[in-house]
Design a protein around this motif. Structure first.
Motif, mmCIF file in Angstrom:
data_model
loop_
_atom_site.group_PDB
_atom_site.id
_atom_site.type_symbol
_atom_site.label_atom_id
_atom_site.label_comp_id
_atom_site.label_asym_id
_atom_site.label_seq_id
_atom_site.Cartn_x
_atom_site.Cartn_y
_atom_site.Cartn_z
ATOM 1 N N ALA A 392 0.827 -1.208 0.000
ATOM 2 C CA ALA A 392 0.000 0.000 0.000
ATOM 3 C C ALA A 392 0.863 1.260 0.000
ATOM 4 C CB ALA A 392 -0.922 -0.004 1.224
ATOM 5 N N SER A 393 1.941 1.252 0.772
ATOM 6 C CA SER A 393 2.753 2.469 0.893
ATOM 7 C C SER A 393 3.820 2.561 -0.193
ATOM 8 C CB SER A 393 3.440 2.499 2.265
ATOM 9 O OG SER A 393 4.414 1.470 2.336
ATOM 10 N N GLY A 394 4.114 1.427 -0.860
ATOM 11 C CA GLY A 394 5.186 1.425 -1.859
ATOM 12 C C GLY A 394 6.556 1.509 -1.213
ATOM 13 N N ARG A 395 6.639 1.245 0.081
ATOM 14 C CA ARG A 395 7.925 1.254 0.792
ATOM 15 C C ARG A 395 8.110 -0.106 1.456
ATOM 16 N NH1 ARG A 395 9.406 6.665 1.638
ATOM 17 N NH2 ARG A 395 10.558 6.218 3.546
ATOM 18 N N TYR A 396 9.257 -0.781 1.162
ATOM 19 C CA TYR A 396 9.505 -2.115 1.714
ATOM 20 C C TYR A 396 10.321 -2.014 2.993
ATOM 21 C CZ TYR A 396 8.301 -3.689 -3.062
ATOM 22 O OH TYR A 396 7.679 -3.912 -4.257
ATOM 23 N N GLN A 397 10.147 -3.003 3.862
ATOM 24 C CA GLN A 397 10.988 -3.092 5.061
ATOM 25 C C GLN A 397 12.279 -3.808 4.690
ATOM 26 O OE1 GLN A 397 10.257 -1.874 8.069
ATOM 27 N NE2 GLN A 397 8.187 -1.189 7.518
ATOM 28 N N VAL A 398 13.409 -3.236 5.050
ATOM 29 C CA VAL A 398 14.688 -3.908 4.805
ATOM 30 C C VAL A 398 15.362 -4.137 6.143
ATOM 31 C CG1 VAL A 398 16.913 -3.819 3.625
ATOM 32 C CG2 VAL A 398 14.897 -2.777 2.565
ATOM 33 N N LYS A 399 15.580 -5.400 6.460
ATOM 34 C CA LYS A 399 16.116 -5.743 7.780
ATOM 35 C C LYS A 399 17.559 -6.210 7.656
ATOM 36 C CE LYS A 399 15.101 -8.870 11.657
ATOM 37 N NZ LYS A 399 14.503 -8.112 12.762
ATOM 38 N N ASN A 400 18.435 -5.573 8.393
ATOM 39 C CA ASN A 400 19.829 -6.013 8.495
ATOM 40 C C ASN A 400 19.875 -7.194 9.459
ATOM 41 O OD1 ASN A 400 22.502 -6.385 9.387
ATOM 42 N ND2 ASN A 400 23.028 -4.271 8.830
ATOM 43 N N MET A 401 20.205 -8.352 8.968
ATOM 44 C CA MET A 401 20.083 -9.570 9.775
ATOM 45 C C MET A 401 21.133 -9.638 10.893
ATOM 46 S SD MET A 401 17.423 -10.926 8.520
ATOM 47 C CE MET A 401 17.349 -12.600 9.157
ATOM 48 N N ALA A 402 22.233 -8.933 10.709
ATOM 49 C CA ALA A 402 23.274 -8.975 11.741
ATOM 50 C C ALA A 402 22.919 -8.072 12.910
ATOM 51 C CB ALA A 402 24.621 -8.578 11.145
ATOM 52 N N THR A 403 22.416 -6.856 12.602
ATOM 53 C CA THR A 403 22.162 -5.888 13.666
ATOM 54 C C THR A 403 20.700 -5.885 14.112
ATOM 55 O OG1 THR A 403 21.617 -4.121 12.116
ATOM 56 C CG2 THR A 403 23.942 -4.363 12.716
ATOM 57 N N GLY A 404 19.822 -6.440 13.270
ATOM 58 C CA GLY A 404 18.404 -6.422 13.589
ATOM 59 C C GLY A 404 17.738 -5.104 13.218
ATOM 60 N N GLU A 405 18.556 -4.150 12.800
ATOM 61 C CA GLU A 405 18.037 -2.830 12.419
ATOM 62 C C GLU A 405 17.129 -2.962 11.192
ATOM 63 O OE1 GLU A 405 19.777 1.253 10.365
ATOM 64 O OE2 GLU A 405 20.996 -0.553 10.586
ATOM 65 N N GLN A 406 16.015 -2.256 11.224
ATOM 66 C CA GLN A 406 15.051 -2.365 10.136
ATOM 67 C C GLN A 406 14.688 -0.994 9.624
ATOM 68 O OE1 GLN A 406 12.287 -5.579 10.731
ATOM 69 N NE2 GLN A 406 10.635 -4.391 9.804
ATOM 70 N N GLN A 407 14.606 -0.865 8.307
ATOM 71 C CA GLN A 407 14.343 0.456 7.739
ATOM 72 C C GLN A 407 13.345 0.359 6.590
ATOM 73 O OE1 GLN A 407 17.902 2.649 7.488
ATOM 74 N NE2 GLN A 407 16.751 4.558 7.503
ATOM 75 N N GLU A 408 12.556 1.401 6.425
ATOM 76 C CA GLU A 408 11.610 1.467 5.321
ATOM 77 C C GLU A 408 12.286 2.119 4.139
ATOM 78 O OE1 GLU A 408 7.157 2.131 7.006
ATOM 79 O OE2 GLU A 408 7.953 3.681 5.677
ATOM 80 N N VAL A 409 12.221 1.449 2.990
ATOM 81 C CA VAL A 409 12.901 1.987 1.812
ATOM 82 C C VAL A 409 11.925 1.973 0.640
ATOM 83 C CG1 VAL A 409 14.872 1.702 0.261
ATOM 84 C CG2 VAL A 409 15.070 1.007 2.660
ATOM 85 N N PRO A 410 11.835 3.085 -0.125
ATOM 86 C CA PRO A 410 10.947 3.079 -1.300
ATOM 87 C C PRO A 410 11.310 1.916 -2.224
ATOM 88 C CG PRO A 410 11.823 5.292 -0.903
ATOM 89 C CD PRO A 410 12.517 4.372 0.052
ATOM 90 N N ALA A 411 10.311 1.216 -2.750
ATOM 91 C CA ALA A 411 10.516 -0.002 -3.537
ATOM 92 C C ALA A 411 11.604 0.173 -4.600
ATOM 93 C CB ALA A 411 9.202 -0.434 -4.173
ATOM 94 N N ALA A 412 11.568 1.281 -5.308
ATOM 95 C CA ALA A 412 12.504 1.478 -6.418
ATOM 96 C C ALA A 412 13.932 1.714 -5.937
ATOM 97 C CB ALA A 412 12.046 2.661 -7.283
ATOM 98 N N ARG A 413 14.091 2.014 -4.650
ATOM 99 C CA ARG A 413 15.409 2.364 -4.113
ATOM 100 C C ARG A 413 16.091 1.171 -3.417
ATOM 101 N NH1 ARG A 413 19.396 4.632 -3.102
ATOM 102 N NH2 ARG A 413 19.109 4.950 -0.864
ATOM 103 N N VAL A 414 15.383 0.038 -3.331
ATOM 104 C CA VAL A 414 15.896 -1.073 -2.524
ATOM 105 C C VAL A 414 17.278 -1.541 -3.010
ATOM 106 C CG1 VAL A 414 15.524 -3.504 -1.891
ATOM 107 C CG2 VAL A 414 13.662 -1.860 -1.686
ATOM 108 N N GLY A 415 17.423 -1.667 -4.340
ATOM 109 C CA GLY A 415 18.699 -2.112 -4.902
ATOM 110 C C GLY A 415 19.838 -1.190 -4.499
ATOM 111 N N GLY A 416 19.603 0.108 -4.677
ATOM 112 C CA GLY A 416 20.635 1.103 -4.341
ATOM 113 C C GLY A 416 20.947 1.109 -2.851
ATOM 114 N N TYR A 417 19.907 0.973 -2.055
ATOM 115 C CA TYR A 417 20.077 0.957 -0.592
ATOM 116 C C TYR A 417 20.970 -0.202 -0.160
ATOM 117 C CZ TYR A 417 18.695 0.476 4.339
ATOM 118 O OH TYR A 417 18.700 0.343 5.703
ATOM 119 N N LEU A 418 20.703 -1.374 -0.722
ATOM 120 C CA LEU A 418 21.490 -2.564 -0.365
ATOM 121 C C LEU A 418 22.929 -2.415 -0.846
ATOM 122 C CD1 LEU A 418 18.866 -5.317 -1.203
ATOM 123 C CD2 LEU A 418 19.728 -4.732 1.081
#
Ligand code: ZN
Ligand code: ZN
Length: 434
Positions: A392-418
């Motif tokens: 609905a929001s067009g923003r995916y949750q991206v979770k860093n598995m080592a730190t547990g930190e979780q962030q919302e990232v716009p769908a189109a930006r996920v590749g760049g974010y990673l």
């Protein structure tokens, strides 16, 4: 249905499984890269060869051929063998395809399985793997020096520093027979004091006495005459030239006058590299010049030099040192929640995979907790969560598995974010080979 008995791998053979194969791939990639830098091309010869090839090259009365080689009669009556080593195959191919007509030196390398029916013991397999290289068509000492320089670079790349390069010249058909006579005389004076194997060798193949690993024999063997004092002028000049060039190339070596190869076709340069990681007596690799082998196999005079590395043992050493890491595992796990999230999950997976990222996703609907559990079990660095809210929001949750930190990232930006967080080292394919 009655229960079928389990079929197991043949005794002395083994399965190599992921993730262990990741390190094998890294080592092989490093080897390919170093060989390419020295302009070696890969040769792939059949695992099956006429049995006669090895009887003539390795020698009909050697242990390898009489006791260890797998031979069988094919349905049409031809005697075949599973190759116990590859140098003979490479030289056979060199002759068969007239590679000597190309008017230049042939530099070839191989990686593959060899077969010997040895007594099963730790670290020894009946199907074992070798990396090797051969240079055919020249006896220039510069080739020997380059080959050794290449080996030192390869071991360095694998994190195996502090290896010792042991170097010798075993002479040629002009000077070695003279030396063998001298050696035979010296051995006669030691009769009865050496081990049983040595006493047998003293009669059949005196050079092999120098090879004896029996501790009690060493003081006596040290007193035997050195081949380096019996080289003819040509062999001496070749060996001196090689040493001078190793100096120029900054390759460190130790003279090892007892280092010999048992087979007659070996000439001049002989070498071994040992690593403390495997214990003092244990060579990582061995090699040498074999100027008469091509003729022995019905080819033209074609001097050659080569080496073979036992890959099974090399991997143990690389593992023990721990410098070289296996290829990276899973970069991203995609958890989709609800059928509607599957198409965007597939779309994201495809996008990342086309950019060479290693990506895994749920194949069946799963609860978030289970997906995260799977992601963590597979060692994923990040998990991307796509559920109803995210759609609905067009923003995916991206979770860093080592730190547990979780962030919302716009769908189109996920590749760049990673990419920013993982860096370019985290491709499914390592940079090697690109
Ligand atoms: Zn002995
Ligand atoms: Zn000589």
């Amino acid at each position: 249905m009655p229960e079928a008995t389990k079929i197991r791998a043949v005794k002395g053979t083994r399965d190599l499984l992921p993730p262990a194969t990741g390190l094998w791939q890294r080592v092989e990639d490093e080897a390919r890269r170093v060989f390419a830098a020295y302009h070696f091309g890969e040769i792939r010869t059949p695992v099956l060869e006429p049995a006669d090839l090895f009887a003539r090259s390795v020698g009909a009365d050697t242990d390898i051929v009489t006791k260890e080689m797998y031979t069988f009669e094919d349905r049409d009556g031809e005697r075949l063998a599973l190759r116990p080593e590859a140098t003979a195959s490479v030289v056979r191919a060199y002759i068969e395809h007239g590679l000597f007509n190309q008017g230049r030196v042939n530099k070839l390398y191989y990686i593959g399985p060899m077969f010997r029916r040895e007594r099963p013991q730790k670290g020894r397999y009946r199907q074992f793997y070798q990396i090797g290289a051969e240079v055919l068509g020249s006896e220039a000492p510069s080739i020997d020096a380059e080959l050794l320089e290449m080996l030192v670079l390869l071991l360095d790349r694998l994190g195996l520093r502090g290896c010792r390069l042991l170097l010798n010249s075993v002479g040629d058909s002009h000077c070695r027979p003279e030396y063998v006579k001298v050696l035979r005389r010296a051995l006669e004076n030691m009769q009865g004091r050496l081990c049983a194997d040595c006493q047998r060798r003293a009669a059949t193949n005196p050079l092999r006495v120098l090879d004896c690993k029996v501790e009690a024999d060493q003081p006596l063997i040290a007193k035997l005459p050195s081949i380096l004092d019996h080289l003819c002028p040509e062999c001496r000049a070749h060996f001196e030239r090689l040493q001078a060039e190793l100096g120029q190339r900054g390759v460190k070596y130790e003279l090892a006058p007892r280092l010999v190869r048992g087979l007659d076709y070996y000439t001049r340069t002989a070498f071994e590299i040992t690593s403390d990681v495997l214990g003092a007596q244990n060579a990582v690799l061995g090699g040498g010049r074999y100027d008469g082998l091509s003729e022995l196999l019905g080819g033209p005079a074609a001097p050659g030099i080569g080496f073979a590395i036992g890959l099974d043992r090399l991997i143990l050493a690389v593992e023990a040192v721990g410098q070289l890491k296996p290829q990276e595992g899973l970069a991203v796990y995609i958890a989709w929640l609800g059928e509607a999230a599957l198409p965007p999950a597939i779309e994201l997976a495809t996008e990342l995979r086309r950019a060479d990222w290693s990506v895994e996703l749920d194949y069946e609907p799963a609860k978030l907790k289970k997906s995260l559990g799977t992601a963590s079990k597979l060692g994923a660095r990040f998990t991307v969560i796509i559920g109803e809210g995210e759609l609905a929001s067009g923003r995916y949750q991206v979770k860093n598995m080592a730190t547990g930190e979780q962030q919302e990232v716009p769908a189109a930006r996920v590749g760049g974010y990673l990419q920013e967080r993982i860096g370019s080292t985290f491709f499914a394919r390592a940079e090697i080979g690109r």
